[in-house]
Design a protein around this motif. Sequence first.
Motif, PDB file in Angstrom:
ATOM      1  N   CYS A   1       0.828  -1.204   0.000  1.00  0.00           N
ATOM      2  CA  CYS A   1       0.000   0.000   0.000  1.00  0.00           C
ATOM      3  C   CYS A   1       0.863   1.254   0.000  1.00  0.00           C
ATOM      4  N   ASP A   2       0.440   2.218  -0.804  1.00  0.00           N
ATOM      5  CA  ASP A   2       1.047   3.539  -0.829  1.00  0.00           C
ATOM      6  C   ASP A   2       0.010   4.492  -1.409  1.00  0.00           C
ATOM      7  N   SER A   3       0.178   5.772  -1.162  1.00  0.00           N
ATOM      8  CA  SER A   3      -0.721   6.762  -1.747  1.00  0.00           C
ATOM      9  C   SER A   3      -0.562   6.764  -3.264  1.00  0.00           C
ATOM     10  N   ILE A   4      -1.672   6.920  -3.971  1.00  0.00           N
ATOM     11  CA  ILE A   4      -1.644   6.978  -5.430  1.00  0.00           C
ATOM     12  C   ILE A   4      -1.826   8.430  -5.846  1.00  0.00           C
TER      13      ILE A   4
ATOM     14  N   GLY B   1      -5.805   7.242 -13.671  1.00  0.00           N
ATOM     15  CA  GLY B   1      -6.286   6.553 -14.863  1.00  0.00           C
ATOM     16  C   GLY B   1      -5.740   5.148 -15.006  1.00  0.00           C
ATOM     17  N   GLN B   2      -4.541   4.893 -14.484  1.00  0.00           N
ATOM     18  CA  GLN B   2      -3.944   3.563 -14.586  1.00  0.00           C
ATOM     19  C   GLN B   2      -4.718   2.522 -13.789  1.00  0.00           C
TER      20      GLN B   2
ATOM     21  N   GLN C   1     -11.100  10.690 -12.000  1.00  0.00           N
ATOM     22  CA  GLN C   1     -10.187  11.813 -11.831  1.00  0.00           C
ATOM     23  C   GLN C   1     -10.639  12.747 -10.718  1.00  0.00           C
ATOM     24  N   SER C   2     -11.932  12.706 -10.380  1.00  0.00           N
ATOM     25  CA  SER C   2     -12.466  13.576  -9.326  1.00  0.00           C
ATOM     26  C   SER C   2     -12.349  12.960  -7.931  1.00  0.00           C
ATOM     27  N   ALA C   3     -11.694  11.807  -7.818  1.00  0.00           N
ATOM     28  CA  ALA C   3     -11.541  11.178  -6.501  1.00  0.00           C
ATOM     29  C   ALA C   3     -10.763  12.094  -5.562  1.00  0.00           C
TER      30      ALA C   3
ATOM     31  N   GLY D   1     -10.285  -4.960 -15.732  1.00  0.00           N
ATOM     32  CA  GLY D   1     -10.719  -3.974 -14.759  1.00  0.00           C
ATOM     33  C   GLY D   1     -10.297  -4.279 -13.339  1.00  0.00           C
ATOM     34  N   PHE D   2     -10.794  -3.438 -12.433  1.00  0.00           N
ATOM     35  CA  PHE D   2     -10.370  -3.479 -11.038  1.00  0.00           C
ATOM     36  C   PHE D   2     -11.505  -3.816 -10.067  1.00  0.00           C
ATOM     37  N   HIS D   3     -12.688  -4.115 -10.564  1.00  0.00           N
ATOM     38  CA  HIS D   3     -13.772  -4.681  -9.755  1.00  0.00           C
ATOM     39  C   HIS D   3     -14.099  -3.853  -8.513  1.00  0.00           C
ATOM     40  N   TYR D   4     -14.240  -2.550  -8.669  1.00  0.00           N
ATOM     41  CA  TYR D   4     -14.520  -1.694  -7.517  1.00  0.00           C
ATOM     42  C   TYR D   4     -15.956  -1.878  -7.029  1.00  0.00           C
ATOM     43  N   THR D   5     -16.101  -1.941  -5.716  1.00  0.00           N
ATOM     44  CA  THR D   5     -17.415  -1.961  -5.077  1.00  0.00           C
ATOM     45  C   THR D   5     -17.389  -1.016  -3.879  1.00  0.00           C
ATOM     46  N   GLN D   6     -18.541  -0.472  -3.542  1.00  0.00           N
ATOM     47  CA  GLN D   6     -18.626   0.438  -2.399  1.00  0.00           C
ATOM     48  C   GLN D   6     -18.476  -0.347  -1.103  1.00  0.00           C
ATOM     49  N   ILE D   7     -17.604   0.133  -0.215  1.00  0.00           N
ATOM     50  CA  ILE D   7     -17.403  -0.564   1.061  1.00  0.00           C
ATOM     51  C   ILE D   7     -17.833   0.269   2.264  1.00  0.00           C
ATOM     52  N   ALA D   8     -17.974   1.595   2.092  1.00  0.00           N
ATOM     53  CA  ALA D   8     -18.337   2.427   3.242  1.00  0.00           C
ATOM     54  C   ALA D   8     -18.789   3.795   2.762  1.00  0.00           C
ATOM     55  N   ILE D   9     -19.528   4.483   3.642  1.00  0.00           N
ATOM     56  CA  ILE D   9     -19.951   5.851   3.365  1.00  0.00           C
ATOM     57  C   ILE D   9     -19.848   6.659   4.654  1.00  0.00           C
TER      58      ILE D   9
END
Length: 261
Positions: A73-76, A82-83, A88-90, A129-137
């Motif tokens: 883990c490291d900051s992106i 995009g990689q 981009q608005s994250a 892809g990277f299979h993103y799913t929501q884990i928290a809000i």
Amino acid sequence: MMPTRLSYLAPLLSTILFFHSCAPEPRQEENTSAEDVRLRCEQQSSAGPDAPDYAVYMLLGSQKTKLANFQACDSIPEIEYGQYDIPQSAIAAAGGWYAGAGDYLYVMEEDGAAVFYQGWADEAQEDEGFHYTQIAILENGRLKMSAGLTRDEVVGTYALSREVGSHLVFVGMRGDTLIGEHFQLDGILPPVNQLNLLMTGLTPVDSAALQLSEPSMQFASPMGNGRFERGPQQVRMLLHLHGQPLYLEKIGSEAYSPPAG
């Protein structure tokens, strides 16, 4: 001469004023918003060589809450979003690649709330892809984790069938402990309805307790680390076996009880 009422009150008023002047200032409410959220990766000193090495935390003002365990883990930086299929608005993103697989996490501002998404990629996946799913809000200062898999849902049989060699993993409960048994076979697997007969003559290569981390459903074990996740059709299991990622599909939902050891 009789003392006046004011002469009685004067010492009392002086005492009240003294303590009031020494009292601490009332705590101010933190004026924070979703855009102030940050992600931090912290290496875990107690982790073994094969256990998840990093904890990923959400930071907001004085709040610090653990969201997941990653093996790297490291900051992106924003220029690299995009990689990893990160919008981009994250607001912030973190993650890393280790032993043929990667874990990633980013946070977005949506309608004033901070929404966290976790994803993954590995060398064994058959899709893109990277299979993103929501884990928290995070809303109104409160973090709510999304409902994920349960221990009951991951119990069952997982299979990877290949001509170069196939793998079966039985996952079940022994008391309150999740147990995994790994079988390795030559060639492709027979039809599912013939597996029970086949398994009677096999001995597991590995049998170990799975130290499960919820709600991320990542696990650490002597036979390898990995995670469970919900796929399009069925629950799936990623197992890092001797540094190689194996991606197994769940083929049996019935409970499996390993023999008492």
